[in-house]
Each structure stands twice: as structure tokens, then as C-alpha cells.
Design a protein around this motif. Structure first.
Motif, mmCIF file in Angstrom:
data_model
loop_
_atom_site.group_PDB
_atom_site.id
_atom_site.type_symbol
_atom_site.label_atom_id
_atom_site.label_comp_id
_atom_site.label_asym_id
_atom_site.label_seq_id
_atom_site.Cartn_x
_atom_site.Cartn_y
_atom_site.Cartn_z
ATOM 1 N N ARG A 336 0.822 -1.213 0.000
ATOM 2 C CA ARG A 336 0.000 0.000 0.000
ATOM 3 C C ARG A 336 0.856 1.264 0.000
ATOM 4 N NH1 ARG A 336 -2.324 -3.974 2.840
ATOM 5 N NH2 ARG A 336 -4.568 -4.395 2.571
ATOM 6 N N THR A 337 1.795 1.330 0.922
ATOM 7 C CA THR A 337 2.680 2.486 1.012
ATOM 8 C C THR A 337 4.097 2.054 0.632
ATOM 9 O OG1 THR A 337 3.078 2.050 3.365
ATOM 10 C CG2 THR A 337 1.282 3.562 2.797
ATOM 11 N N TRP A 338 4.823 2.993 0.009
ATOM 12 C CA TRP A 338 6.130 2.670 -0.551
ATOM 13 C C TRP A 338 7.206 3.592 0.008
ATOM 14 C CZ3 TRP A 338 6.610 -1.580 -3.628
ATOM 15 C CH2 TRP A 338 5.415 -2.127 -4.111
ATOM 16 N N ARG A 339 8.376 3.002 0.254
ATOM 17 C CA ARG A 339 9.532 3.743 0.750
ATOM 18 C C ARG A 339 10.642 3.657 -0.284
ATOM 19 N NH1 ARG A 339 14.004 1.985 3.671
ATOM 20 N NH2 ARG A 339 13.070 -0.065 4.078
ATOM 21 N N PRO A 340 11.211 4.809 -0.705
ATOM 22 C CA PRO A 340 12.307 4.763 -1.681
ATOM 23 C C PRO A 340 13.508 4.011 -1.106
ATOM 24 C CG PRO A 340 11.443 6.991 -1.440
ATOM 25 C CD PRO A 340 10.843 6.181 -0.332
ATOM 26 N N LEU A 341 14.110 3.147 -1.938
ATOM 27 C CA LEU A 341 15.340 2.464 -1.548
ATOM 28 C C LEU A 341 16.550 3.119 -2.203
ATOM 29 C CD1 LEU A 341 14.635 -1.393 -1.557
ATOM 30 C CD2 LEU A 341 14.995 0.110 0.389
ATOM 31 N N ALA A 342 16.536 3.177 -3.528
ATOM 32 C CA ALA A 342 17.691 3.750 -4.221
ATOM 33 C C ALA A 342 17.355 3.932 -5.682
ATOM 34 C CB ALA A 342 18.908 2.832 -4.080
ATOM 35 N N ASP A 343 18.147 4.751 -6.356
ATOM 36 C CA ASP A 343 18.100 4.838 -7.811
ATOM 37 C C ASP A 343 19.005 3.753 -8.371
ATOM 38 O OD1 ASP A 343 16.447 7.029 -7.601
ATOM 39 O OD2 ASP A 343 18.089 8.483 -7.817
ATOM 40 N N ILE A 344 18.417 2.833 -9.128
ATOM 41 C CA ILE A 344 19.209 1.766 -9.743
ATOM 42 C C ILE A 344 20.142 2.337 -10.802
ATOM 43 C CG2 ILE A 344 19.064 -0.306 -11.189
ATOM 44 C CD1 ILE A 344 18.378 -0.746 -8.242
ATOM 45 N N VAL A 345 19.656 3.314 -11.551
ATOM 46 C CA VAL A 345 20.479 3.990 -12.551
ATOM 47 C C VAL A 345 19.907 5.384 -12.755
ATOM 48 C CG1 VAL A 345 19.108 3.042 -14.472
ATOM 49 C CG2 VAL A 345 21.453 3.817 -14.891
ATOM 50 N N SER A 346 20.789 6.336 -12.982
ATOM 51 C CA SER A 346 20.369 7.724 -13.148
ATOM 52 C C SER A 346 21.249 8.391 -14.190
ATOM 53 C CB SER A 346 20.468 8.472 -11.814
ATOM 54 O OG SER A 346 20.116 9.832 -11.969
ATOM 55 N N GLY A 347 20.649 9.213 -15.034
ATOM 56 C CA GLY A 347 21.403 9.912 -16.067
ATOM 57 C C GLY A 347 20.929 11.341 -16.212
ATOM 58 N N LYS A 348 21.358 11.976 -17.248
ATOM 59 C CA LYS A 348 20.958 13.358 -17.497
ATOM 60 C C LYS A 348 19.606 13.382 -18.191
ATOM 61 C CE LYS A 348 23.492 13.747 -21.886
ATOM 62 N NZ LYS A 348 23.881 12.324 -21.953
ATOM 63 N N PRO A 349 18.893 14.515 -18.150
ATOM 64 C CA PRO A 349 17.612 14.606 -18.839
ATOM 65 C C PRO A 349 17.733 14.223 -20.304
ATOM 66 C CG PRO A 349 17.914 16.498 -17.414
ATOM 67 C CD PRO A 349 19.215 15.746 -17.401
ATOM 68 N N GLY A 350 16.809 13.380 -20.768
ATOM 69 C CA GLY A 350 16.839 12.887 -22.139
ATOM 70 C C GLY A 350 17.406 11.500 -22.262
ATOM 71 N N ASP A 351 18.163 11.030 -21.238
ATOM 72 C CA ASP A 351 18.626 9.645 -21.238
ATOM 73 C C ASP A 351 17.438 8.712 -21.047
ATOM 74 O OD1 ASP A 351 21.243 10.385 -21.576
ATOM 75 O OD2 ASP A 351 21.803 10.173 -19.466
#
Length: 390
Positions: A336-351
Motif C-alpha cells: 500500500r505504502t512505498w519507501r524509496p530504496l535507491a536509484d538503480i540507474v540515473s542519467g541526465k535529462p533525455g537519457d
């Protein structure tokens, strides 16, 4: 010459009337399909049934890599995973010069002893057309499921004419761990000339050895569905998930033998992960308010771990970012409720890091996703008891 014109007009009117009747008949069949009662009761196989409450876990990344891609093929997208006996995995995806390109094929690779094998072709326009007996214009998303008897069932989106809204779903199967596949059928899913049905998200096991295949309808109104199969891979029923008309690509996860949750891609203006709930083992569904997780018309993945926890992998949209440049993992203990764990991958806008899928094998969590529309990335994570997040 003038005497010949009225019959032409009458012919045109007859054609228009025939089209109207055909569309009305299809609409009536569509309404009738959802007005009937439940055909049979089914019980999902619930992961972690021996767990009385979700236990605290730690998830740590072990490795990340790119699955070997076909040489000289610039575009790849829409990966799927299927577990094999003894811990191996199969990954499937489509690749070609571009989405909808005539050279697009479905490829596969096998994870064994910690590495991915070289890829091989599983399906093409030519191979599907030859097996089905009619032309196939384009192929797309694959979804795979390994039945209890070891048969690997593969579902592939294919069109004859038109775009993705004219899609059908082809069911294939393999009895040699995915080395070769045989076309089994085009799934009978839509009364609208059996078109506009697609697959994207993982299948769900049932207690009797069968499974649910999440599917969705896309022409005009968009809505999620599930199709039930018996242990031998024979279709036995189809049901609509909720009554909304702006969500698709459902990720379905059982919470108990009776409670089932579905999370969907938002094709409307809400820009939040859409939700639906079944209280009777997937027989009927009710729409819920959107979740707090962002979604700007992107596919997501959800999974219940053997620890009892729930994971969701989705495209988080940060301030100043774009709709697919961050792929985030969130955890829930109650679905029901969610807790952020981590960004698996992150890039610049447009990626683009998109269309994720997940598979747990023992204490390992495998994640694959589209990497910049050029390749399929794989992350291996380890799940251990503990209180700290990833």
C-alpha cells in the motif's frame, strides 16, 4: 452515364452500413465479454506464504553489465526474464534498426555460472508469418514464463496491418530451455477482429500450476486485463482489471490467496502509478486512487520477495529531469505504502533507462531494463536479512 451513378452511391452506403454493423457487433461483443459472471475460481501461488510478516532485508548490488547484443543492430528494447531449473535465467528482448522496423527480431541470452551467453534469434517477422500462414508486419514486446514442467512459454506482440493498436499476441513454447521455439497460437483476446492486445509485464503463478498473463487493450480506450492459463499452457479465461480507460501494462502481484494488487502505467493526465485491487483472488477488481509514485506513461515492474516484502521498479521523475532518465527501486511491507530504496540507474535529462523487469532466484535479485534504447542492461543484487536499505 448519369444512369450509372446511383448504384455506385448505393454501394457506398451499403459498405458504410456494413462497417457500422461490424463495429456495433464488436462493441456489443466487448460489452458482453465483461457482463458475464466469473467462469472459475483461481488461487494465486503466493510467494512467502510461510512468512507471517515481512522481515527486514538489505539489498546490495553485486554487479552490472550489458547483455551481449547482436552485432550491427543499433536499437534494443523491452526485456523479459524467465527462470530455468537449477538457477539459470533466460532474457528476451527485441532489437533492430528501430522500433517497428522490418528487421526487428526477438533475441534471447542465457545467464549461467555468472555470465550471459551470446544471443540467438528466437522469432522474426518471417518465422512468425511462415508459422501462422499470414504476413506479419512488425513484432515487439516479449514476455516469458517457465511452466512447472519446464516448458518455456513465450508471448510476442505482432501486427499484420497498422500500428501497435492493431497488435495480436502470439504464443510460442520451447521444451529445450529456450534454444528453439514453436509457434502455438494467436491468443483469442479481443472481439474487435482479435486486435489491439499487447503484453509487457511478467506472468503470475497460480496454485494449480497454471498462470496469469497480464495483457492490455490499447485502441481508443486503454485498459488492463489478465488471461488465465492452465498448467499445460491452454487459455481458460480472460478478465478485465478495473473499469478505468487510461491505464495499461499491468504489473500483478498476489498479497494473499485472496488479495491481489495491480499497478499500471498511467496513460492519462494523472502522472502517478495507477492501482487496482482484487479481494477474491483475481476474479473481480476495483480501481483505487493513484499511488504516490510518479509515472509519466512509462512501464514498471513489481515483485513480492520470499521475505514477504514488495518491490517496485519505476521511472522516478525528479525536478528538472525527464520521464525515463531515472530508474528507482521502492519497497513496501503491505503493498500500500512505498519507501524509496535507491536509484538503480540515473542519467541526465533525455537519457533513457526504461521498461524494467525483475526476477528473484534464491537470495539474488536480477534486474534488466532498456539502456539508452541501444542495449539491455543487467544488474545483480543480493538480498540478505538486515535493517539497512540499499
Amino acid at each position: 452515364m448519369g444512369a450509372g451513378r446511383p448504384p455506385v452511391r448505393r454501394t457506398g452506403k451499403l459498405v458504410a452500413l456494413a462497417c457500422i454493423i461490424a463495429l456495433a457487433s464488436a462493441a456489443a461483443a466487448e460489452a458482453l465479454r465483461w457482463s458475464g459472471g466469473v467462469q472459475r475460481a483461481e488461487q494465486p501461488a503466493v510467494a512467502g506464504t510461510t512468512v507471517t510478516a515481512p522481515t527486514a532485508i538489505t539489498i546490495n548490488e553485486v554487479s552490472r553489465s550489458i547483455i551481449p547484443m547482436p552485432a550491427g543492430v543499433p536499437s534494443a528494447h523491452a526485456s523479459a526474464l524467465a527462470a530455468l531449473p537449477r538457477g539459470d535465467l533466460l532474457s528476451f528482448w527485441w532489437a533492430g534498426s528501430r522500433e517497428s522496423g522490418p528487421d526487428v527480431k526477438v533475441y534471447a541470452s542465457r545467464w549461467s555460472n555468472g555470465t550471459w551467453s551470446n544471443n540467438w534469434v528466437v522469432a522474426s517477422r518471417e518465422s512468425l508469418g511462415k508459422a501462422l500462414g499470414f504476413g506479419v508486419r512488425r513484432i515487439g514486446n516479449p514476455v516469458a514464463w517457465t511452466a512447472p514442467d519446464g516448458t518455456v512459454h513465450l508471448y510476442v506482440v505482432a501486427t499484420g496491418l497498422g500500428g501497435w493498436a492493431a497488435s495480436r499476441i502470439v504464443q510460442m513454447h520451447s521444451r529445450d530451455d529456450g534454444a528453439t521455439f514453436t509457434v502455438r497460437r494467436v491468443l483469442p483476446l479481443s472481439p474487435l477482429f482479435n486486435t489491439s492486445t499487447l503484453v509487457r509485464t511478467s506472468a503470475v503463478p497460480l496454485a494449480d500450476g497454471g498462470w496469469w498473463l497480464p495483457v492490455y487493450f490499447e485502441i481508443g480506450n486503454k485498459y488492463p486485463m489478465l488471461m488465465s492459463f492452465d498448467a499445460g499452457g491452454e487459455p481458460r479465461r480472460i478478465g478485465r482489471i478495473g473499469s478505468g480507460t487510461s491505464s495499461l501494462q499491468p504489473a500483478i502481484v498476489p498479497v494473499s490467496a485472496t488479495e491481489v494488487r495491480a499497478w499500471m502505467r498511467d496513460a492519462g493526465e494523472g502522472q502517478r502509478v495507477q492501482q487496482a485491487l482484487s479481494r477474491d483472488g483475481g476474479n473481480s477488481w476495483e480501481d483505487l486512487a493513484p499511488s504516490q509514485l510518479s509515472n509519466q506513461s512509462t512501464s514498471l515492474a513489481a515483485l513480492r520477495l520470499s521475505s514477504g516484502n514488495f518491490l517496485m521498479l519505476y521511472n522516478h521523475v525528479a525536478a528538472g529531469g525527464s520521464d525515463r532518465n531515472v530508474l528507482s527501486l521502492a519497497l513496501s511491507t503491505d503493498a500500500r505504502t512505498w519507501r524509496p530504496l535507491a536509484d538503480i540507474v540515473s542519467g541526465k535529462p533525455g537519457d533513457e533507462f526504461s521498461y524494467p523487469t525483475m526476477q528473484q532466484v534464491g537470495d539474488q535479485l536480477h534486474i534488466t531494463y532498456t539502456h539508452q534504447r541501444q542495449a539491455i542492461a543487467h544488474h545483480l543484487l543480493r538480498i540478505t536479512p538486515g535493517k539497512e536499505p540499499l
